[in-house]
Scaffold this motif. Structure first.
Motif, PDB file in Angstrom:
ATOM      1  N   LYS A  40       0.739  -1.362   0.109  1.00  0.00           N
ATOM      2  CA  LYS A  40      -0.104  -0.366   0.259  1.00  0.00           C
ATOM      3  C   LYS A  40       0.863   1.105   0.207  1.00  0.00           C
ATOM      4  CE  LYS A  40      -3.404   1.924   2.738  1.00  0.00           C
ATOM      5  NZ  LYS A  40      -5.096   2.632   4.080  1.00  0.00           N
ATOM      6  N   SER A  41       0.545   2.277  -0.789  1.00  0.00           N
ATOM      7  CA  SER A  41       1.393   3.577  -0.700  1.00  0.00           C
ATOM      8  C   SER A  41       2.514   3.378  -1.428  1.00  0.00           C
ATOM      9  CB  SER A  41       1.219   4.327   0.504  1.00  0.00           C
ATOM     10  OG  SER A  41      -0.348   4.719   0.779  1.00  0.00           O
ATOM     11  N   SER A  42       3.313   2.654  -2.609  1.00  0.00           N
ATOM     12  CA  SER A  42       4.359   2.218  -3.398  1.00  0.00           C
ATOM     13  C   SER A  42       4.567   2.836  -3.945  1.00  0.00           C
ATOM     14  CB  SER A  42       4.752   0.501  -2.907  1.00  0.00           C
ATOM     15  OG  SER A  42       3.818  -0.430  -3.644  1.00  0.00           O
ATOM     16  N   GLY A  43       3.586   3.528  -4.542  1.00  0.00           N
ATOM     17  CA  GLY A  43       3.875   4.785  -5.855  1.00  0.00           C
ATOM     18  C   GLY A  43       3.124   2.651  -7.370  1.00  0.00           C
ATOM     19  N   LYS A  44       2.565   2.323  -6.973  1.00  0.00           N
ATOM     20  CA  LYS A  44       1.788   1.395  -8.188  1.00  0.00           C
ATOM     21  C   LYS A  44       1.327   2.247  -8.900  1.00  0.00           C
ATOM     22  CE  LYS A  44      -0.502  -1.015  -5.433  1.00  0.00           C
ATOM     23  NZ  LYS A  44      -0.082  -0.353  -3.798  1.00  0.00           N
ATOM     24  N   TYR A  46       0.835   5.812  -8.957  1.00  0.00           N
ATOM     25  CA  TYR A  46       2.324   7.160  -9.672  1.00  0.00           C
ATOM     26  C   TYR A  46       2.888   6.476 -10.619  1.00  0.00           C
ATOM     27  CZ  TYR A  46       6.123   9.880 -10.377  1.00  0.00           C
ATOM     28  OH  TYR A  46       6.544  11.000 -10.720  1.00  0.00           O
ATOM     29  N   LEU A  47       3.443   5.315 -10.871  1.00  0.00           N
ATOM     30  CA  LEU A  47       4.034   4.200 -12.435  1.00  0.00           C
ATOM     31  C   LEU A  47       2.778   4.383 -13.561  1.00  0.00           C
ATOM     32  CD1 LEU A  47       6.136   1.707 -10.629  1.00  0.00           C
ATOM     33  CD2 LEU A  47       7.037   3.585 -11.506  1.00  0.00           C
ATOM     34  N   SER A  75      -6.619   9.422  -6.495  1.00  0.00           N
ATOM     35  CA  SER A  75      -6.629  11.214  -5.586  1.00  0.00           C
ATOM     36  C   SER A  75      -5.575  12.066  -6.385  1.00  0.00           C
ATOM     37  CB  SER A  75      -6.629  10.788  -4.454  1.00  0.00           C
ATOM     38  OG  SER A  75      -5.749  10.241  -4.021  1.00  0.00           O
ATOM     39  N   PHE A  76      -4.980  11.704  -7.382  1.00  0.00           N
ATOM     40  CA  PHE A  76      -4.064  12.556  -8.112  1.00  0.00           C
ATOM     41  C   PHE A  76      -4.903  13.432  -8.891  1.00  0.00           C
ATOM     42  CE2 PHE A  76      -1.590   8.903  -7.482  1.00  0.00           C
ATOM     43  CZ  PHE A  76      -0.572   8.895  -7.400  1.00  0.00           C
ATOM     44  N   ASP A  77      -4.212  14.794  -8.459  1.00  0.00           N
ATOM     45  CA  ASP A  77      -4.202  16.291  -9.706  1.00  0.00           C
ATOM     46  C   ASP A  77      -3.225  15.782 -10.623  1.00  0.00           C
ATOM     47  OD1 ASP A  77      -4.638  18.186 -10.803  1.00  0.00           O
ATOM     48  OD2 ASP A  77      -4.625  19.785  -8.885  1.00  0.00           O
ATOM     49  N   LYS A  80      -2.779  18.833 -12.700  1.00  0.00           N
ATOM     50  CA  LYS A  80      -1.896  19.724 -12.136  1.00  0.00           C
ATOM     51  C   LYS A  80      -0.236  19.032 -12.539  1.00  0.00           C
ATOM     52  CE  LYS A  80      -0.464  22.274  -8.094  1.00  0.00           C
ATOM     53  NZ  LYS A  80      -0.470  22.686  -6.479  1.00  0.00           N
ATOM     54  N   MET A  81       0.031  17.499 -12.357  1.00  0.00           N
ATOM     55  CA  MET A  81       1.004  17.165 -13.012  1.00  0.00           C
ATOM     56  C   MET A  81       1.844  17.169 -14.058  1.00  0.00           C
ATOM     57  SD  MET A  81       0.184  14.010 -10.289  1.00  0.00           S
ATOM     58  CE  MET A  81       1.579  12.923 -10.458  1.00  0.00           C
ATOM     59  N   TYR A  82       0.607  16.903 -15.010  1.00  0.00           N
ATOM     60  CA  TYR A  82       0.944  16.295 -16.117  1.00  0.00           C
ATOM     61  C   TYR A  82       0.994  18.149 -17.196  1.00  0.00           C
ATOM     62  CZ  TYR A  82       2.132  12.376 -14.297  1.00  0.00           C
ATOM     63  OH  TYR A  82       2.897  11.465 -13.614  1.00  0.00           O
ATOM     64  N   GLY A  83      -0.854  18.335 -16.606  1.00  0.00           N
ATOM     65  CA  GLY A  83      -0.874  19.257 -17.686  1.00  0.00           C
ATOM     66  C   GLY A  83      -1.983  18.476 -18.489  1.00  0.00           C
ATOM     67  N   PHE A  84      -2.853  17.167 -18.270  1.00  0.00           N
ATOM     68  CA  PHE A  84      -4.185  16.864 -18.690  1.00  0.00           C
ATOM     69  C   PHE A  84      -4.938  16.187 -18.070  1.00  0.00           C
ATOM     70  CE2 PHE A  84      -0.484  13.962 -19.765  1.00  0.00           C
ATOM     71  CZ  PHE A  84      -1.723  12.843 -19.991  1.00  0.00           C
ATOM     72  N   GLU A  85      -5.736  15.554 -17.613  1.00  0.00           N
ATOM     73  CA  GLU A  85      -6.447  15.148 -17.294  1.00  0.00           C
ATOM     74  C   GLU A  85      -6.378  12.937 -17.660  1.00  0.00           C
ATOM     75  OE1 GLU A  85      -8.108  15.131 -13.939  1.00  0.00           O
ATOM     76  OE2 GLU A  85      -7.978  17.432 -14.383  1.00  0.00           O
ATOM     77  N   ILE A  86      -5.939  12.418 -15.996  1.00  0.00           N
ATOM     78  CA  ILE A  86      -5.214  11.374 -16.751  1.00  0.00           C
ATOM     79  C   ILE A  86      -7.207  10.110 -16.633  1.00  0.00           C
ATOM     80  CG2 ILE A  86      -4.120   8.800 -15.900  1.00  0.00           C
ATOM     81  CD1 ILE A  86      -2.063  10.270 -16.019  1.00  0.00           C
ATOM     82  N   HIS A  87      -7.560  10.686 -14.722  1.00  0.00           N
ATOM     83  CA  HIS A  87      -8.832   9.721 -14.868  1.00  0.00           C
ATOM     84  C   HIS A  87      -9.636  11.030 -14.621  1.00  0.00           C
ATOM     85  CE1 HIS A  87     -11.469   7.876 -11.543  1.00  0.00           C
ATOM     86  NE2 HIS A  87     -11.350   7.289 -12.139  1.00  0.00           N
TER      87      HIS A  87
END
Length: 199
Positions: A40-44, A46-47, A75-77, A80-87
């Motif tokens: 849990k919370s290991s970056g899956k 995020y990858l 819960s990722f924004d 803000k991170m990449y300039g487009f929505e992933i989800h």
């Protein structure tokens, strides 16, 4: 046989080298199923985001993706991170393995012959099967009517995955050059009689 094979990278050189598995090969080829396991919370998640972002900027309009958040905890924004929505609210959220197969197949059929795609299923652990859903309904009705319910081995999900889900998806993914990333969380093993600490 893959058409114009593409390798999907994770944005981390070490992981790209490991997943490539050969000299000068970076990342996971399209047409494959990649099981991303971790605590849990290991970056899956995020990858997975990194793989989608990398492909989005490298392949442009030829790249499509779907992030199916089965656990409903994304819960990722990414704007803000990449300039487009992933989800977003239009993303898939299957509740059982049969729905997941339908969603992946629908995504594959939406791709044109010259397009590539990543489908993230986060996570397989969160999905039930139609059999489990029906069993849960029966259990609730039995409780409401003060009736006893017999136990079950609950093998519907495993049977469906091994006999239909994976065998049928392999050709679809290869034909369409899609990378299916299945996220799995390492959990404490509660099985009796085994010495493995985690499953």
């Amino acid at each position: 046989m893959l058409k114009d094979s593409v390798y999907f990278r994770f944005g981390c050189m070490l992981i790209d080298l490991i997943t490539g598995g050969d000299k000068d090969v970076l990342g996971v080829p399209g047409g494959r199923i990649f099981n991303l396991c971790g605590d849990k919370s290991s970056g899956k998640t995020y990858l997975c985001n990194e793989a989608i972002a990398w492909s989005h900027y490298l392949l442009g309009d030829k790249f499509k993706w779907m992030y199916a958040d089965c656990e409903r905890g994304y819960s990722f924004d990414t704007m803000k991170m990449y300039g487009f929505e992933i989800h977003d609210e239009n993303s898939d959220a299957p509740e059982n393995v049969e729905e997941a197969y339908y969603c992946i197949d629908r995504f594959a059929k939406s791709l044109k012959d010259d397009e590539f795609g990543i489908y993230v299923l986060d996570s397989l652990d969160a999905l039930t099967s139609q059999e489990q859903d029906e069993r849960a309904e029966e259990r609730l009705k039995a409780i409401e009517n003060d009736k006893e319910m017999k136990g079950t081995y609950g093998m519907g999900k495993a049977k469906y995955l091994s006999q239909e889900f994976f065998p049928q998806l392999c050709k679809t993914l290869e034909d369409k050059n899609i990378l299916l990333i299945i996220v799995s969380q390492i959990r404490d093993n509660v099985e009796f009689g085994t010495f493995e600490k985690y499953s």
